[in-house]
Design a protein around this motif. Structure first.
Motif, mmCIF file in Angstrom:
data_model
loop_
_atom_site.group_PDB
_atom_site.id
_atom_site.type_symbol
_atom_site.label_atom_id
_atom_site.label_comp_id
_atom_site.label_asym_id
_atom_site.label_seq_id
_atom_site.Cartn_x
_atom_site.Cartn_y
_atom_site.Cartn_z
ATOM 1 N N GLY A 21 -15.699 9.155 -0.800
ATOM 2 C CA GLY A 21 -14.923 7.922 -0.719
ATOM 3 C C GLY A 21 -13.580 8.098 -0.053
ATOM 4 N N SER A 22 -13.569 8.726 1.112
ATOM 5 C CA SER A 22 -12.311 9.068 1.784
ATOM 6 C C SER A 22 -11.443 7.850 2.090
ATOM 7 N N GLN A 23 -12.076 6.692 2.317
ATOM 8 C CA GLN A 23 -11.307 5.504 2.668
ATOM 9 C C GLN A 23 -10.542 4.916 1.482
ATOM 10 N N ALA A 24 -10.872 5.354 0.262
ATOM 11 C CA ALA A 24 -10.239 4.776 -0.926
ATOM 12 C C ALA A 24 -8.738 5.012 -0.951
ATOM 13 N N ASP A 25 -8.287 6.214 -0.537
ATOM 14 C CA ASP A 25 -6.863 6.516 -0.583
ATOM 15 C C ASP A 25 -6.256 6.690 0.806
ATOM 16 N N HIS A 26 -6.960 6.205 1.808
ATOM 17 C CA HIS A 26 -6.464 6.333 3.178
ATOM 18 C C HIS A 26 -5.303 5.370 3.401
ATOM 19 N N ASP A 27 -4.290 5.842 4.085
ATOM 20 C CA ASP A 27 -3.106 5.021 4.353
ATOM 21 C C ASP A 27 -3.457 3.719 5.069
ATOM 22 N N HIS A 28 -4.512 3.766 5.900
ATOM 23 C CA HIS A 28 -4.927 2.572 6.615
ATOM 24 C C HIS A 28 -6.261 2.045 6.104
ATOM 25 N N GLY A 29 -6.551 2.311 4.825
ATOM 26 C CA GLY A 29 -7.742 1.744 4.202
ATOM 27 C C GLY A 29 -7.658 0.236 4.127
ATOM 28 N N ILE A 30 -8.783 -0.397 3.943
ATOM 29 C CA ILE A 30 -8.826 -1.859 3.984
ATOM 30 C C ILE A 30 -7.989 -2.491 2.865
ATOM 31 N N VAL A 31 -8.005 -1.916 1.668
ATOM 32 C CA VAL A 31 -7.195 -2.464 0.582
ATOM 33 C C VAL A 31 -5.712 -2.244 0.834
ATOM 34 N N GLN A 32 -5.363 -1.061 1.310
ATOM 35 C CA GLN A 32 -3.956 -0.779 1.582
ATOM 36 C C GLN A 32 -3.402 -1.734 2.643
ATOM 37 N N ARG A 33 -4.177 -1.973 3.695
ATOM 38 C CA ARG A 33 -3.718 -2.900 4.734
ATOM 39 C C ARG A 33 -3.610 -4.321 4.203
ATOM 40 N N ALA A 34 -4.566 -4.710 3.361
ATOM 41 C CA ALA A 34 -4.523 -6.052 2.780
ATOM 42 C C ALA A 34 -3.296 -6.227 1.895
ATOM 43 N N ILE A 35 -3.011 -5.233 1.075
ATOM 44 C CA ILE A 35 -1.847 -5.312 0.191
ATOM 45 C C ILE A 35 -0.565 -5.451 1.005
ATOM 46 N N ARG A 36 -0.435 -4.624 2.046
ATOM 47 C CA ARG A 36 0.770 -4.711 2.886
ATOM 48 C C ARG A 36 0.909 -6.099 3.499
ATOM 49 N N GLN A 37 -0.183 -6.622 3.989
ATOM 50 C CA GLN A 37 -0.135 -7.932 4.638
ATOM 51 C C GLN A 37 0.259 -9.018 3.642
ATOM 52 N N ILE A 38 -0.331 -8.978 2.456
ATOM 53 C CA ILE A 38 -0.007 -9.985 1.437
ATOM 54 C C ILE A 38 1.463 -9.910 1.063
ATOM 55 N N LYS A 39 1.967 -8.703 0.834
ATOM 56 C CA LYS A 39 3.357 -8.561 0.403
ATOM 57 C C LYS A 39 4.345 -8.881 1.510
ATOM 58 N N GLU A 40 3.948 -8.667 2.760
ATOM 59 C CA GLU A 40 4.840 -8.996 3.883
ATOM 60 C C GLU A 40 4.921 -10.498 4.113
ATOM 61 N N THR A 41 3.795 -11.182 4.004
ATOM 62 C CA THR A 41 3.770 -12.622 4.304
ATOM 63 C C THR A 41 4.015 -13.491 3.080
ATOM 64 N N HIS A 42 3.620 -12.994 1.899
ATOM 65 C CA HIS A 42 3.782 -13.774 0.666
ATOM 66 C C HIS A 42 4.245 -12.836 -0.456
ATOM 67 N N PRO A 43 5.483 -12.403 -0.406
ATOM 68 C CA PRO A 43 5.958 -11.427 -1.396
ATOM 69 C C PRO A 43 5.938 -11.933 -2.831
ATOM 70 N N SER A 44 5.840 -13.237 -3.025
ATOM 71 C CA SER A 44 5.848 -13.767 -4.388
ATOM 72 C C SER A 44 4.525 -13.549 -5.114
ATOM 73 N N PHE A 45 3.449 -13.258 -4.380
ATOM 74 C CA PHE A 45 2.172 -12.988 -5.042
ATOM 75 C C PHE A 45 2.259 -11.676 -5.812
ATOM 76 N N TYR A 46 1.677 -11.677 -7.006
ATOM 77 C CA TYR A 46 1.564 -10.454 -7.806
ATOM 78 C C TYR A 46 0.211 -9.842 -7.480
ATOM 79 N N VAL A 47 0.230 -8.665 -6.849
ATOM 80 C CA VAL A 47 -0.990 -8.063 -6.316
ATOM 81 C C VAL A 47 -1.453 -6.913 -7.201
ATOM 82 N N ILE A 48 -2.652 -7.053 -7.730
ATOM 83 C CA ILE A 48 -3.274 -6.031 -8.568
ATOM 84 C C ILE A 48 -4.354 -5.343 -7.742
#
Length: 324
Positions: A88-115
């Motif tokens: 599962g190398s992509q799980a902790d990859h800096d550019h994994g799909i979840v990591q990129r999604a989290i960054r995008q959410i926090k950059e565009t909508h910082p008020s969302f609480y992201v779990i």
């Protein structure tokens, strides 16, 4: 003296029923799960989950705007990577799909609480929640991978880590990893009591995480056991969990009640995919009133002791609460 009690006095009309209602559901109680995928211009409905979509990152904004308009502020992010391997190398990859999604959410909508859901099953080629060797899911090597995944999610901007793997010691390993990496402030929502349930089928369709061999009964709990759930939850509390989850919800309300009564932490329930899809299917066939059944179900979770509810019904519930 009257020979019997007049309980109906407090049910006579809507006003008095509202005044004496013991449990209430608010939009703030809801956490919405979402599935992000690799690619472009993807918004594909999950076949077994009407109204739930795979979303590529370029289609994420419209979903976030809808959630914001509905007053939903808490999200749980699941990722479906394009590539999988044995560890599962992509799980902790800096550019994994979840990591990129989290960054995008926090950059565009910082008020969302992201779990961030923290597991390996979506990322491993064999579909299990840990490292596999000779057909066995190894506990301690899996902990190292899970801790690394949690740290990478925190680095990406996750507000909370939600480990779902059911390895022994997973809360301890993740808490230690987060603290050593400088994320002592990040709370852990532990999937403390996660059963090896048959209600997960549609989720595996959504997350592409069906095990390649065997099943998950060697690490997820036996549905017949309730006392064991207390031992699991107690371990996670001792290891540093900030919140406790019971999953699934509908068939385990006795367990929700026990956890709530015994532990002085917020209790979260996961209204899982199979529970969602059963109600959706019945509603689409005209067999039930979807709104009334969903709202009754949510109130039953609250009555059993849930403080927060992870549910795919969240958007519909938010609309119904506004209408009401």
């Amino acid at each position: 003296m009257q020979p019997f009690m007049r309980h109906r006095r407090l049910r006579a009309n809507e006003v008095i029923r509202n005044l004496v209602r013991e449990h209430h559901l608010h939009v703030e109680d809801l956490i919405y799960p979402m599935f992000v995928v690799e690619g472009e211009n993807i918004k594909n409905e999950v076949p077994s989950m009407p109204g739930v979509f795979h979303l590529s990152l370029d289609r994420l904004e419209e979903e976030l705007e809808e959630l914001k308009a509905l007053g939903i502020s808490s999200l749980m992010v699941f990722g479906v990577p394009a590539e999988k391997d044995e560890v599962g190398s992509q799980a902790d990859h800096d550019h994994g799909i979840v990591q990129r999604a989290i960054r995008q959410i926090k950059e565009t909508h910082p008020s969302f609480y992201v779990i961030a859901d923290t597991c390996l099953c979506q990322y491993t080629s064999h579909g299990h929640c840990g490292i596999v060797e000779n057909g066995e899911v190894l506990n301690d090597p899996s902990l190292r991978r899970l801790a690394a995944t949690a740290v990478s999610q925190a680095e990406a901007g996750a507000d909370m880590i939600a480990p779902s793997n059911m390895m022994d010691g997973f809360v301890y390993a993740i808490r230690k990893g987060l603290d050593e990496a400088g994320y002592a402030h990040i709370p852990i929502l532990s999937y403390a009591v996660k059963y090896a349930s048959n209600f997960y089928g549609p989720f595996r369709d959504a997350a592409h995480s069906t095990p390649e061999f065997g099943d998950r009964r060697s690490y997820q709990m036996d549905p017949a056991n309730a006392r064991e759930a207390m031992r699991e939850a107690a371990s996670d509390v001792a290891e540093g969990a900030d919140m406790l989850m019971v999953k699934p919800a509908m068939s385990y309300m006795d367990v929700i009640y026990r956890v709530k009564e015994r532990f002085d932490l917020p209790v979260v329930v996961y209204n899982v995919s199979g529970e969602y899809s059963m109600i959706k299917a019945a509603a689409l066939n005209g067999w039930i009133d979807e709104e009334k059944v969903v709202m009754e179900t949510m109130l039953s979770f609250k009555r059993a002791g849930a403080d927060l509810i992870i549910t795919y019904h969240a958007k519909d519930i938010a609309r119904w609460l506004r209408k009401g």
